[in-house]
Design an enzyme around this catalytic site. Structure first.
Site, PDB file in Angstrom:
ATOM      1  N   THR A  19       0.825  -1.212   0.000  1.00 47.18           N
ATOM      2  CA  THR A  19       0.000   0.000   0.000  1.00 47.18           C
ATOM      3  C   THR A  19       0.857   1.260   0.000  1.00 47.18           C
ATOM      4  OG1 THR A  19      -0.096  -0.074   2.411  1.00 47.18           O
ATOM      5  CG2 THR A  19      -1.883  -1.154   1.220  1.00 47.18           C
ATOM      6  N   ALA A 264       6.691   5.628   9.726  1.00 45.26           N
ATOM      7  CA  ALA A 264       5.616   5.219   8.842  1.00 45.26           C
ATOM      8  C   ALA A 264       5.870   5.819   7.465  1.00 45.26           C
ATOM      9  CB  ALA A 264       4.278   5.679   9.400  1.00 45.26           C
ATOM     10  N   LYS A 265       4.898   5.567   6.610  1.00 45.80           N
ATOM     11  CA  LYS A 265       5.070   6.002   5.217  1.00 45.80           C
ATOM     12  C   LYS A 265       5.307   7.501   5.101  1.00 45.80           C
ATOM     13  CE  LYS A 265       2.792   1.997   3.555  1.00 45.80           C
ATOM     14  NZ  LYS A 265       1.658   1.252   4.023  1.00 45.80           N
ATOM     15  N   ARG A 266       4.783   8.274   6.059  1.00 50.89           N
ATOM     16  CA  ARG A 266       4.931   9.725   5.907  1.00 50.89           C
ATOM     17  C   ARG A 266       6.355  10.212   6.196  1.00 50.89           C
ATOM     18  NH1 ARG A 266       2.591   8.690  10.518  1.00 50.89           N
ATOM     19  NH2 ARG A 266       3.567   9.479  12.403  1.00 50.89           N
ATOM     20  N   HIS A 267       7.200   9.363   6.772  1.00 49.67           N
ATOM     21  CA  HIS A 267       8.605   9.759   6.958  1.00 49.67           C
ATOM     22  C   HIS A 267       9.348   9.519   5.641  1.00 49.67           C
ATOM     23  CE1 HIS A 267       7.257   9.079  11.118  1.00 49.67           C
ATOM     24  NE2 HIS A 267       8.178   9.954  11.455  1.00 49.67           N
TER      25      HIS A 267
END
Ligand code: GLU
Ligand code: ZN
Length: 339
Positions: A19, A264-267
């Site tokens: 994802t 998480a993905k936002r990093h």
């Protein structure tokens, strides 16, 4: 090691959900999963958990495979090779259906017509969330457990599509020995109550899919983040009802940033693609993670293969060396991974 895996070679797995891009936190769990299997001369399987068609994409599956290879992590079975295919959950719906039939035949499945909004309203007293154990908000209170056939027919006539839930025994207490956290004793009712096996839109639930797949692939060791700990009692119940031997579990601490948020993905600067593109060395990344895991004293660059050789000589994976609780990755850590 539990009664089921002792003696036999370990089979571990990577089970990414495609994802988004992999980040340092994923590299951490995959490195440990890989090393824990390889330390005992075991095998590793790659399985794409692309069960949710709205969120999964082929491009992320390709990226995941590229990122794993870049880190130096390989797998013995996975898409396109191996005796336990399919290795994509999107191709296994018939198998989940079969498992559902088995659970249904034993009387453990019921339709739940609650809407998201109703579930939110029922969740007035979110005991699951309040005691810090709930990973999915408040427990489902079992509202639709005892609907009469007439009530069900009425809901259907309103055009409601049901989710399917597993009827969880009220007094079930799950005990297992976690390789990292030690002996666990968790009342199933603290794990979200009767959980979904299939969503109302027909998408199969993670809990069922992961058990069916780990079972049929002969996975004996599951290494994953401790954020998933409360899924384990639910999965152990499914093992019992489906008649499978459960694996041993290692729930590892998560990597956090300097603000205390889990990676998480936002990093974005810590995605493996960003690290690679900015010239970081995979050996330096692995060396850093190995130091965090207590496998070496300094951040010395090293390959997973060399770490595995060393662990194999020592005979097992040193779970005791892992720190407890969240692990801090300071801002700008990645600057040190460039030559
Ligand atoms: N696909 C799941 C995830 O990425 C796997 C969890 C597990 O290892 O069981 O969170
Ligand atoms: Zn319901």
């Amino acid at each position: 090691m539990n009664a089921f895996s002792s003696g036999a070679a370990v089979t571990g797995r990577f089970a990414p959900s495609p994802t988004g891009p992999l980040h340092l936190g994923n590299a951490w769990s995959f490195l440990l999963a890989w090393l824990a299997a390889r330390a005992e001369g075991g095998r590793v399987i790659l399985r794409h958990e692309d069960i949710d068609p709205d969120r999964s994409r082929q491009e992320w599956m390709d990226a995941i495979e590229r990122d794993l290879r870049w880190l130096g992590l390989d797998w013995d079975e996975g898409p396109n090779h191996g005796p336990h295919g399919p290795y994509h959950q999107s191709l296994c719906r018939h198998l989940y259906e079969k498992a559902l039939d088995k659970l249904r035949a034993r009387g453990f499945v019921y339709p739940c017509y609650c809407t998201r909004k109703e579930l939110r309203l029922m969740a007035g007293a979110p005991h699951g969330a309040a005691d810090g154990l709930g990973d999915e908000g408040a427990a489902y209170p079992g509202t639709c457990r005892h609907l009469t056939p007439e009530e069900r027919a009425h809901k259907e006539a309103e055009g409601r599509k049901p989710a399917l839930r597993l009827l969880c025994p009220d007094d079930e207490v799950t005990c297992f020995d976690d390789l990292v956290l030690g002996p666990q004793r968790i009342p199933l009712q603290r794990c979200g109550g009767d959980f979904a096996l299939r969503r109302s839109d027909g998408v199969w639930a993670y809990q069922l899919a992961v058990v069916v797949d780990d079972m049929r692939m002969g996975v004996t060791q599951v290494v994953r983040g401790e954020d998933i700990l409360l899924s384990t009692p639910r999965q152990l119940l499914l093992y019992r009802l489906l008649g499978g031997d459960p694996p041993s579990f290692a729930h590892i601490p998560l990597l956090h940033d300097a603000r205390g948020e889990r990676l998480a993905k936002r990093h974005k600067s810590l995605s493996l693609a960003a690290l690679r593109e900015s010239g970081c060395s995979p050996l330096a990344v692995v060396g850093y993670l190995a130091r965090l895991a207590g496998l070496q004293e300094k951040d010395e660059p090293i390959s997973p293969a060399r770490l595995a050789d060393r662990l194999r000589r020592e005979g097992s994976f040193p779970w005791n060396a892992l720190p407890r609780g969240p692990i801090l990755v300071p801002d700008g850590a990645e600057r040190r991974w460039k030559p």
